[in-house]
Design a protein around this motif. Structure first.
Motif, short mmCIF file in Angstrom:
data_model
loop_
_atom_site.label_atom_id
_atom_site.label_comp_id
_atom_site.label_asym_id
_atom_site.label_seq_id
_atom_site.Cartn_x
_atom_site.Cartn_y
_atom_site.Cartn_z
N ALA A 118 0.88 -1.18 0.00
CA ALA A 118 0.00 0.00 0.00
C ALA A 118 0.90 1.22 0.00
O ALA A 118 1.82 1.32 0.82
CB ALA A 118 -0.92 0.01 1.22
N GLY A 119 0.67 2.13 -0.95
CA GLY A 119 1.50 3.32 -1.07
C GLY A 119 0.67 4.57 -1.24
O GLY A 119 -0.22 4.62 -2.09
N ALA A 120 0.96 5.55 -0.40
CA ALA A 120 0.31 6.87 -0.49
C ALA A 120 1.30 7.82 -1.15
O ALA A 120 2.43 7.98 -0.68
CB ALA A 120 -0.06 7.38 0.89
N PRO A 121 0.90 8.46 -2.26
CA PRO A 121 1.82 9.38 -2.94
C PRO A 121 2.24 10.55 -2.06
O PRO A 121 1.46 11.06 -1.25
CB PRO A 121 0.99 9.87 -4.14
N LEU A 122 3.50 10.94 -2.23
CA LEU A 122 4.04 12.14 -1.59
C LEU A 122 3.85 13.27 -2.60
O LEU A 122 4.51 13.29 -3.64
CB LEU A 122 5.53 11.96 -1.27
N ILE A 123 2.95 14.18 -2.31
CA ILE A 123 2.60 15.25 -3.24
C ILE A 123 3.27 16.54 -2.80
O ILE A 123 3.01 17.04 -1.71
CB ILE A 123 1.06 15.46 -3.32
N GLY A 124 4.15 17.07 -3.67
CA GLY A 124 4.85 18.32 -3.38
C GLY A 124 3.95 19.54 -3.55
O GLY A 124 2.78 19.42 -3.93
N LEU A 125 4.51 20.70 -3.28
CA LEU A 125 3.74 21.95 -3.34
C LEU A 125 3.09 22.21 -4.69
O LEU A 125 1.98 22.74 -4.76
CB LEU A 125 4.65 23.14 -3.00
N ALA A 126 3.75 21.85 -5.77
CA ALA A 126 3.21 22.10 -7.10
C ALA A 126 2.23 21.01 -7.54
O ALA A 126 1.80 20.99 -8.69
CB ALA A 126 4.36 22.22 -8.11
N ILE A 160 6.03 14.96 3.58
CA ILE A 160 6.15 16.15 2.72
C ILE A 160 6.39 17.40 3.57
O ILE A 160 7.24 18.24 3.23
CB ILE A 160 4.91 16.32 1.82
N LEU A 161 5.66 17.54 4.67
CA LEU A 161 5.87 18.71 5.53
C LEU A 161 7.30 18.75 6.06
O LEU A 161 7.92 19.81 6.13
CB LEU A 161 4.86 18.72 6.68
N ARG A 162 7.86 17.61 6.41
CA ARG A 162 9.25 17.56 6.88
C ARG A 162 10.20 17.96 5.75
O ARG A 162 11.16 18.68 5.96
CB ARG A 162 9.58 16.17 7.41
N MET A 163 9.92 17.50 4.53
CA MET A 163 10.77 17.88 3.39
C MET A 163 10.73 19.39 3.17
O MET A 163 11.76 20.01 2.93
CB MET A 163 10.32 17.15 2.12
N MET A 164 9.54 19.97 3.26
CA MET A 164 9.42 21.41 3.06
C MET A 164 10.10 22.18 4.19
O MET A 164 10.76 23.19 3.93
CB MET A 164 7.95 21.80 2.93
N THR A 165 9.99 21.69 5.41
CA THR A 165 10.65 22.34 6.54
C THR A 165 12.16 22.31 6.36
O THR A 165 12.84 23.31 6.55
CB THR A 165 10.27 21.63 7.86
#
Length: 181
Positions: A118-126, A160-165
């Protein structure tokens, strides 16, 4: 002469790859926050394997992993390459041996003997899917409930939030770290 890949390619693949490059996370040191999230996912879903997988042009890189020794695989065997084209949905494969997309995949027929994915996509800001947060088992499982799907998607948003931080911190490092005298 170009050959058609054995995996689905998003219609906006070049923009997706650019978004992944902009996040600049593939060739960075391990991040304890990602490790905690995959450990939590493995614990919550009671699976032996959980990964933060970043899907590049020809490979997927595991930014964080529990229960798997390898750091990357080719995109040609990547379940996550299938998950990123779904964007807002969790891809669930209850028994990979019975799924024509994966039945002959070497990750199913050999080590690590994937049965459930089971995989949930990591969706970036764009809005670009750069990878997945995925959970894997070596035994078949039933489909996820709506609650379980929502939980996996929330954990993916935490990644994703950690990547953006991290991106903000890196961009402002000079202003955040006092100059030495």
């Amino acid at each position: 002469m170009s050959t058609c890949p054995s995996y689905p390619v998003p219609h906006d693949e070049e923009a997706r790859l650019a978004a992944l490059a902009t996040m600049a996370v593939i060739n960075t040191p391990p991040d304890r926050a990602f490790d905690i999230i995959v450990d939590l996912a493995a614990h919550l879903f009671e699976v032996p394997i959980a990964l933060v997988s970043l899907v590049g042009r020809d490979r997927q890189v595991f930014k964080a992993r529990v229960g798997l020794d390898v750091c990357e695989t080719g995109r040609d065997v990547s379940f996550c390459a299938h998950a990123i084209v779904r964007r807002d949905e969790v891809l669930v494969v209850p028994d990979a041996r019975r799924d024509p997309r994966f039945a002959s995949n070497r990750l199913v027929t050999g080590d690590p003997h994937i049965r459930f994915y089971a995989g949930a996509p990591l969706i970036g800001l764009a809005g670009q899917p750069i990878g997945t947060l995925c959970i894997i088992d070596r035994v078949p499982r039933p489909d996820l409930s709506e609650h379980q799907r929502a939980t996996l998607q929330k954990l993916a948003r935490m990644v994703i939030l950690r990547m953006m931080t991290r991106e903000v911190i890196e961009a402002n490092r000079d202003r955040l770290v006092p100059a030495t005298a």
